[in-house]
Design a protein around this motif. Structure first.
Motif, short mmCIF file in Angstrom:
data_model
loop_
_atom_site.label_atom_id
_atom_site.label_comp_id
_atom_site.label_asym_id
_atom_site.label_seq_id
_atom_site.Cartn_x
_atom_site.Cartn_y
_atom_site.Cartn_z
N THR A 18 -7.74 -5.09 2.11
CA THR A 18 -6.99 -5.12 3.37
C THR A 18 -7.93 -5.25 4.56
OG1 THR A 18 -5.32 -3.73 2.34
CG2 THR A 18 -5.28 -3.91 4.75
N LEU A 70 -6.82 2.26 -5.18
CA LEU A 70 -6.72 2.45 -3.74
C LEU A 70 -7.98 1.99 -3.03
CD1 LEU A 70 -4.95 5.93 -3.50
CD2 LEU A 70 -4.02 3.69 -2.91
N CYS A 76 -7.86 -1.71 -2.82
CA CYS A 76 -6.84 -2.17 -1.87
C CYS A 76 -7.32 -2.01 -0.44
CB CYS A 76 -5.54 -1.39 -2.08
SG CYS A 76 -4.71 -1.82 -3.63
N MET A 121 0.83 -1.21 0.00
CA MET A 121 0.00 0.00 0.00
C MET A 121 0.86 1.26 0.00
SD MET A 121 -3.12 1.05 0.00
CE MET A 121 -4.06 -0.35 0.58
#
Length: 528
Positions: A523, A516, A519, A462
């Motif tokens: 996560t 993003l 992600c 990240m």
């Protein structure tokens, strides 16, 4: 005191004299019994000849010559057992009277009697095997046990019964096997051998394992059957044991273990199984299978395949970016990792006796994949570029930031597959189900611990993407300095927004913002 010493010496001399007399008596008795053996024919042929001379007709329902031959064989075997018992007694006397001139003078007589006994016992035992005469075989085995010569009986059974059967199944000429007449496959051969054991060898196994017979010292399974199978494989199919062909080797090795399990089924007790496995013939047979060499070849194949994939460039494999599934692996490096892990525990590769080594290989594969990722991320974060970066990091220096979304996705998928609820841990536990629960717990913990460093790389992935986006945004933000200069050039208020404002969010609008968002969601799902 002198009288006591004389009395002790006289007692010792009397005991020695009695021992010598007993020895002489036993030798004479053995010689007398051996002289009676030639009058008992070793097979029924002589009896048949005499029965024909006496006028017996071959058309009789009950053949008198067969019955007579059976009686003669049984009588001879009983006599041989008696002689063997006397020979055992003679050996005991000789062992207590060694180095005496009287015993040394009798040595030739003892050797001659031993030779005659061995020859007569061998002929009687062979005839008993040929006629499947249980009583004769039983008496002969007791005779062999009495003279402590079990190896001769086991060898006679091997050459008389087992060897002819095995030679019909396994070719004894290696040239025929090479020319294609026979392959190196052993599965069909073992099936036929097991049928022969059940049909033609079971009788002597039952005799030797009968209760209270004293014949448990014989091991026909190892020293007759397994020894002959070993010899036949070495002569007829030496390539069957070569680990150079891993698939064929593993198939033959598993077939051999199945055959050993079949033989152990004839052992009447656990102690008999232990004795069977401790025999030199069993050890020699297991030495045929170089499992350590097989594992080395599999190690090179599996580990080399993963290394080859990790040195290749990163590119998504056959999946549309807009139709990504969370459980689908997108990069060939990640796909190869899971394929390698599954290969370690597949039925076509795994050898249960070396499962600890395959577990170690699995952990090394996970560690290798983690090192590949961490090296690339470290090189990407370095400020000095790729001039001194290791080979493992080249992929991260050349890949665009948009492709890191595939890396993030695959790492999440691999972590999920190797988690406690994943299929991989369940598969390993299923294969090792016969192990104690403590072992299964340690195996599971070792796999979960190997995945922990991989989880720790998620923030680094990240950070790499965020760093690239920030760097690109900085390029557009540099133009903000021109806004103040524009105001100084005129006193008029602007009637429209500055053209530089639209460029501030340009990097997020193009590609990075969807990446993003994905992600962060991935996560969060892993951490949850």
């Amino acid at each position: 005191r002198a009288g006591l010493e004389q009395r002790a010496a006289a007692t010792q001399a009397r005991e020695l004299l009695e021992l010598l007399l007993d020895t002489s008596h036993v030798v004479s008795k053995v010689e007398k019994l051996i002289k009676e053996l030639p009058t008992a024919p070793s097979d029924s042929s002589d009896v048949e000849d005499r029965s024909v001379d006496k006028g017996y007709s071959g058309n009789d329902t009950t053949s008198p010559n067969v019955e007579a031959g059976t009686d003669v064989r049984e009588t001879q075997s009983i006599l041989l057992e008696r002689i063997a018992s006397e020979m055992n007694r003679l050996k005991f006397y000789i062992s207590h009277a060694q180095n005496l001139p009287f015993i040394e003078n009798m040595e030739k007589r003892v050797q001659g009697a031993t030779k005659l006994l061995d020859g007569s016992l061998e002929r009687c035992f062979v005839v008993g095997l040929e006629h499947r005469d249980a009583k004769v075989i039983y008496n002969c085995l007791r005779a062999y046990a009495a003279i402590d010569n079990t190896s001769s009986a086991e060898e006679l059974f091997r050459t008389t019964v087992v060897s002819p059967l095995i030679q019909k199944i396994v070719p004894q000429n290696y040239a025929k096997a090479v020319s294609g007449v026979s392959s190196d496959d052993l599965e069909d051969d073992y099936e036929q051998i097991m049928q022969c054991v059940e049909k033609d060898c079971k009788f002597i196994l039952e005799i030797s394992s009968s209760a209270n017979s004293g014949l448990h010292i014989f091991d026909f399974l190892a020293n007759s059957i397994l020894k002959e199978v070993h010899s036949a494989i070495m002569k007829g199919k030496p390539g069957a044991c070569s680990p150079g062909k891993p698939k064929d080797f593993l198939r033959n090795y598993k077939a051999s273990l199945k055959f050993l399990d079949f033989l152990e089924g004839y052992c009447p007790s656990k102690s008999a199984i232990t004795k069977f496995r401790s025999e030199p013939a069993y050890t020699d047979f297991m030495r045929l299978w170089h499992v350590s060499v097989y594992f080395s070849l599999r190690f090179q194949e599996i580990a080399g395949g993963l290394d080859g994939a990790l040195t290749a460039t990163i590119s998504p494999v056959g999946v549309n970016e807009n139709q990504m599934k969370q459980k689908t692996l997108l990069l060939k490096q990640s796909i190869k990792l899971l394929e390698s892990l599954q290969s370690c525990w597949s039925d076509d590769v795994l050898v249960f006796s070396h499962s600890d080594k395959f577990l170690r290989l699995s952990l090394q594969l996970i560690s290798r994949y983690t090192t590949w990722l961490s090296s690339g991320l470290a090189a990407r974060n370095a400020s000095d570029g790729s001039t001194s970066s290791p080979a493992d990091s080249e992929w991260a220096l050349s890949v665009p930031v948009e492709d890191f979304i595939y890396v993030m996705h695959d790492v999440n998928a691999v972590i999920g597959e190797l988690s406690e609820s994943g299929d991989f841990v369940g598969r390993v536990n299923q294969l090792l189900a016969s192990c104690p629960i403590e072992v299964l717990t340690l195996v599971k913990q070792s796999i979960l611990q190997a995945v922990e460093p991989l989880k720790e790389l998620l923030p680094s992935i990240m950070d790499v993407m965020i760093g690239v986006i920030v760097k690109r945004s900085n390029e557009d933000l540099k133009h903000l300095k021109g806004i103040t200069a524009t105001y100084r050039m005129t006193n008029k208020l602007p009637v429209r927004h500055s053209p530089y404002v639209s460029g501030i969010l340009h990097p997020l609008k193009v590609n990075e913002l969807p990446c993003l968002v994905f992600c962060f969601r991935s996560t969060d799902s892993i951490l949850a």
